[in-house]
Design a protein around this motif. Structure first.
Motif, PDB file in Angstrom:
ATOM      1  N   PHE A  98       0.851  -1.181   0.000  1.00 31.21           N
ATOM      2  CA  PHE A  98       0.000   0.000   0.000  1.00 31.21           C
ATOM      3  C   PHE A  98       0.893   1.239   0.000  1.00 31.21           C
ATOM      4  O   PHE A  98       1.834   1.318   0.784  1.00 31.21           O
ATOM      5  CB  PHE A  98      -0.909  -0.002   1.235  1.00 31.21           C
ATOM      6  CG  PHE A  98      -2.013   1.021   1.191  1.00 31.21           C
ATOM      7  CD1 PHE A  98      -3.042   0.923   0.263  1.00 31.21           C
ATOM      8  CD2 PHE A  98      -2.031   2.074   2.090  1.00 31.21           C
ATOM      9  CE1 PHE A  98      -4.061   1.856   0.229  1.00 31.21           C
ATOM     10  CE2 PHE A  98      -3.044   3.019   2.067  1.00 31.21           C
ATOM     11  CZ  PHE A  98      -4.064   2.901   1.135  1.00 31.21           C
ATOM     12  N   PRO A  99       0.628   2.225  -0.881  1.00 32.20           N
ATOM     13  CA  PRO A  99       1.520   3.390  -0.972  1.00 32.20           C
ATOM     14  C   PRO A  99       1.555   4.191   0.328  1.00 32.20           C
ATOM     15  O   PRO A  99       0.536   4.351   1.004  1.00 32.20           O
ATOM     16  CB  PRO A  99       0.886   4.226  -2.096  1.00 32.20           C
ATOM     17  CG  PRO A  99       0.034   3.277  -2.866  1.00 32.20           C
ATOM     18  CD  PRO A  99      -0.456   2.275  -1.883  1.00 32.20           C
ATOM     19  N   LEU A 100       2.756   4.678   0.652  1.00 30.23           N
ATOM     20  CA  LEU A 100       2.923   5.574   1.800  1.00 30.23           C
ATOM     21  C   LEU A 100       3.405   6.906   1.237  1.00 30.23           C
ATOM     22  O   LEU A 100       4.597   7.137   1.048  1.00 30.23           O
ATOM     23  CB  LEU A 100       3.930   5.001   2.795  1.00 30.23           C
ATOM     24  CG  LEU A 100       4.100   5.809   4.088  1.00 30.23           C
ATOM     25  CD1 LEU A 100       2.807   5.814   4.891  1.00 30.23           C
ATOM     26  CD2 LEU A 100       5.229   5.237   4.932  1.00 30.23           C
ATOM     27  N   ALA A 101       2.451   7.802   0.975  1.00 27.64           N
ATOM     28  CA  ALA A 101       2.744   9.063   0.295  1.00 27.64           C
ATOM     29  C   ALA A 101       3.779   9.929   1.007  1.00 27.64           C
ATOM     30  O   ALA A 101       4.596  10.571   0.332  1.00 27.64           O
ATOM     31  CB  ALA A 101       1.448   9.845   0.076  1.00 27.64           C
ATOM     32  N   PRO A 102       3.807  10.013   2.350  1.00 27.37           N
ATOM     33  CA  PRO A 102       4.806  10.889   2.990  1.00 27.37           C
ATOM     34  C   PRO A 102       6.250  10.561   2.642  1.00 27.37           C
ATOM     35  O   PRO A 102       7.116  11.436   2.726  1.00 27.37           O
ATOM     36  CB  PRO A 102       4.532  10.683   4.488  1.00 27.37           C
ATOM     37  CG  PRO A 102       3.084  10.330   4.553  1.00 27.37           C
ATOM     38  CD  PRO A 102       2.829   9.496   3.333  1.00 27.37           C
ATOM     39  N   LEU A 103       6.535   9.329   2.242  1.00 26.70           N
ATOM     40  CA  LEU A 103       7.896   8.987   1.849  1.00 26.70           C
ATOM     41  C   LEU A 103       8.349   9.807   0.645  1.00 26.70           C
ATOM     42  O   LEU A 103       9.544  10.067   0.473  1.00 26.70           O
ATOM     43  CB  LEU A 103       7.983   7.501   1.505  1.00 26.70           C
ATOM     44  CG  LEU A 103       8.064   6.529   2.687  1.00 26.70           C
ATOM     45  CD1 LEU A 103       7.818   5.108   2.217  1.00 26.70           C
ATOM     46  CD2 LEU A 103       9.412   6.632   3.386  1.00 26.70           C
TER      47      LEU A 103
END
Length: 699
Positions: free
Chosen positions: A155-160
């Motif tokens: 699942f994407p972790l946008a803050p990265l």
């Protein structure tokens, strides 16, 4: 207990809303208090649920307003807060990770046993109905003897990729596993028992500004008795796969815990011709059943029983059932299980290679800020701050935390913590400041909240800036405030927003109201105001899933606002930063507004076609019928307004929906002529900077 159990929330951030809604659906429980270091945040959440607000935990505990608490603060505070509450005689549900190590978790468990109170881990996905069914099927022998399992979090972790980078989650590489690992390890421990960790593989590293690299791919091999367990964690832009697959001698079960579905694939005794047909028909029937049940459940509950919502409700049901009955806590959520889960995470982290964070330059001088940036750790704020430093300015960034993405330029950047509701704190933030940039925007659910948290805060900043006699106050509005529904209307800075904005979405309306009030201060009291309205900002540090283009369904599918064939008002992040810096010193800019729109380049479909060509990622693009969007929204409005009693619910007009498609073209000549602004003129270079070099996928 015969009376309702009184519950308090400690922490009023994003997850607190889910807990508050889950408590509404839990019989015999009443939310009585919200406590947060930000008293304003506590008051905002508490007022929505008829609870008391506290800014100090000791004060709340002394007031004897709760029998149980949910601890929802950053993980590094969990152990301290949990032990304090338990010692005060209050039951504790602690969000995951419940602590930073097995040792800290054991300390909480020991405190609970000493106090005779319950300590429960917020491993919420194990509260799903589908997970309970999986356990029942396994106990009944439906899978046969289990030999292996695979547990996934893809699942994407946008803050990265796009920040904010100062949050606890990104401070150290291990925090990623501490934050997300309990989901995976919790399932494994509950299903199979303690894990023996055998191997860890890390990959797809990404550079975090001023903080070194972080792995986005974790592969963990473990064993629990005779069961081989693989745990996969992937945080790049990927198709959503949050699942538990259990393989037995008789059948295979796949739990999709993001959607609350369970499908079991077994063999059958038909001949070689009919066997695959029966198998696939059986799977088709199960998928139809799972989808139908979920749809009916969500419609009948007015979307309060989504998979995520149900996971909290199941967890809370187990917790409060034990509190009411005095029965032992469900092992899924009990303190002993939490210790075992954290021990497995500890053992995994012990296999991490020694990787030093990027060396932080020693500060050779203390910054002497002359520019204040509010919202400086956001996408535009980071680019603006770095541009200001490159122009020889020292910058003060108003920040909630003590860390930010500026360690490499620390001698020019000062992080300053101040409440935007506190005039005295804002006066301190203005000391030595000559120019202020206000890039912030609160996330509000009602117009009253917008007036308090967005418009009110903006006026507080403006008055503090005037009291400090600053030379420039630059406010970032938004082109979303325009009516962009008519393709025949060319929008310039002289185009008005409309006299009545009450039928617009809250974001557009609130930003327009801020501009209106600031212009009054400019006209009446001489506020040295400049207004900037960025378009759809793209480039390095920006998200793939940009909601200014369409409604996203994971990383692989988007429904464009409208047909997607009209040119969109894209602008590069570096061009926006250049324009904002120019506004600070340009005398003719005062009292003016500027639409920061790049030259006409791409439609929505052009943009996604370029992503496919440049990155090899073919995103499923669908046309979004705006009449259908509005009709669907009308149904939701009626349900919110009359079924759920949310008096603050709004219903945007059709023109508002059409404006999301950006049908109206823009004329950017004023910004070019008055500021001497030169946004990227080359389509090829725009695509290179906006897509190829923007790290949209994370790898």
């Amino acid at each position: 207990m015969t009376t309702s159990i009184r519950t308090a929330l400690i922490g009023a951030g994003y997850i607190a809303d889910w807990h508050a809604e889950g408590l509404k659906m839990t019989p015999g429980v009443v939310l009585t208090a919200v406590c947060d270091l930000s008293k304003g945040a506590a008051e905002a959440l508490a007022s929505a649920h008829g609870a008391q607000a506290f800014g100090d935990l000791d004060e709340m505990l002394a007031a004897n307003v709760c029998d149980a608490v949910h601890i929802l603060t950053p993980p590094d505070s969990h152990a301290f807060l949990a032990k304090k509450c338990l010692e005060a005689g209050v039951h504790c549900l602690v969000e995951k990770p419940v602590a930073l190590s097995a040792g800290e978790t054991q300390e909480i468990q020991d405190a609970a046993e000493k106090a005779g109170k319950f300590f429960v881990a917020g491993h919420n996905f194990m509260g799903l109905p589908s997970y309970e069914r999986l356990k029942s099927e396994m106990a009944a022998g439906a899978l046969g003897r289990v030999g292996s399992a695979e547990i996934n979090w893809h699942f994407p972790l946008a803050p990265l990729r796009s920040g904010p980078f100062g949050i606890w989650l990104l401070r150290e590489p291990k925090n990623l596993l501490l934050e997300l690992g309990p989901h995976l390890f919790g399932f494994a421990v509950d299903l199979f028992g303690p894990l023996q960790i055998e191997h860890l593989s890390l990959g797809k590293e990404i550079e975090i500004p001023s903080a070194g690299t972080r792995p986005q791919s974790w592969r963990i091999l473990a064993r629990a008795g005779d069961v081989d367990v693989t745990l996969n964690l992937s945080l790049v832009e990927t198709a959503d796969d949050r699942s538990v697959t259990v393989l037995g001698s008789t059948a295979r079960a796949r739990l999709n815990y993001a959607e609350d579905t369970l499908v079991i694939e077994g063999e059958n005794a038909s001949d070689i011709v009919m066997n695959p047909f029966r198998k696939q028909m059986g799977l088709a029937w199960q998928h139809l059943r799972e989808g139908g049940v979920n749809a009916l459940r969500q419609v009948s509950s007015l979307n309060r029983k989504s998979a995520y919502g149900l996971s909290f409700q199941g967890t809370f049901k187990a917790f409060y059932q034990s509190l009411r009955d005095g029965t032992p806590m469900d092992a899924r959520f009990g303190g002993a299980s939490a210790v075992t889960v954290m021990q497995a995470i500890d053992n995994t982290l012990a296999l991490m290679p020694e990787v030093e964070d990027a060396p932080k330059p020693k500060r050779q001088r203390k910054p002497k800020p002359t520019v204040l940036v509010v919202g400086g750790t956001g996408f535009i704020g980071r680019a603006l701050t770095r541009k200001l430093v490159s122009e020889g300015k020292d910058v003060r960034v108003l920040s909630r935390g003590k860390s930010g993405p500026f360690a490499d330029i620390a001698k020019h950047v000062e992080l300053y913590s101040a409440s935007l509701h506190d005039p005295d704190a804002l006066a301190g933030a203005m000391e030595g400041i000559e120019a202020v940039y206000h890039l912030g925007k609160s996330l509000d659910g009602t117009w009253e909240e917008c007036l308090r948290n967005d418009v009110g805060v903006t006026l507080n900043l403006a008055r503090a800036a005037m009291a400090a006699d600053v030379n420039r106050f630059v406010y970032t509005g938004t082109i979303a405030s325009y009516d962009m529904s008519d393709p025949a209307t060319v929008i310039t800075e002289s185009t008005g927003f409309g006299e009545d904005m009450s039928d617009r979405n809250l974001y557009a309306r609130s930003k327009a109201k801020c501009e209106e009030e600031l212009l009054k201060l400019h006209d009446a009291e001489g506020l040295p105001l400049v207004i900037a309205r960025p378009g759809i900002v793209v480039g390095k540090g920006g998200p793939l899933q940009h909601w200014g283009i369409g409604r996203w369904h994971g990383a692989g599918a988007v429904r464009i606002w409208g047909p997607g064939t009209n040119i969109l008002p894209f602008v590069l992040i570096d061009d926006v930063a250049d324009a904002l810096v120019t506004m600070m010193d340009h005398d003719k800019a005062v009292g003016q507004s500027f639409n920061l729109i790049g030259d006409p380049m791409l439609s929505g479909r052009d943009y996604f076609a370029a992503i496919h060509k440049q990155l090899g990622a073919k995103i499923s693009v669908s046309t979004g019928n705006l009449n259908v969007f509005r009709a669907s929204d009308a149904v939701k409005y009626l349900l919110k307004r009359y079924a759920l009693g949310r008096k603050g619910a709004i219903r945007p007009s059709l023109a508002d929906w059409k404006s999301r498609a950006h049908f109206s073209p823009f004329d950017n000549r004023q910004t070019k002529d008055l500021l001497g602004w030169t946004p990227e003129p080359s389509r090829a270079d725009f695509i290179r900077r906006a897509i190829k070099e923007a790290d949209l996928l994370g790898f």
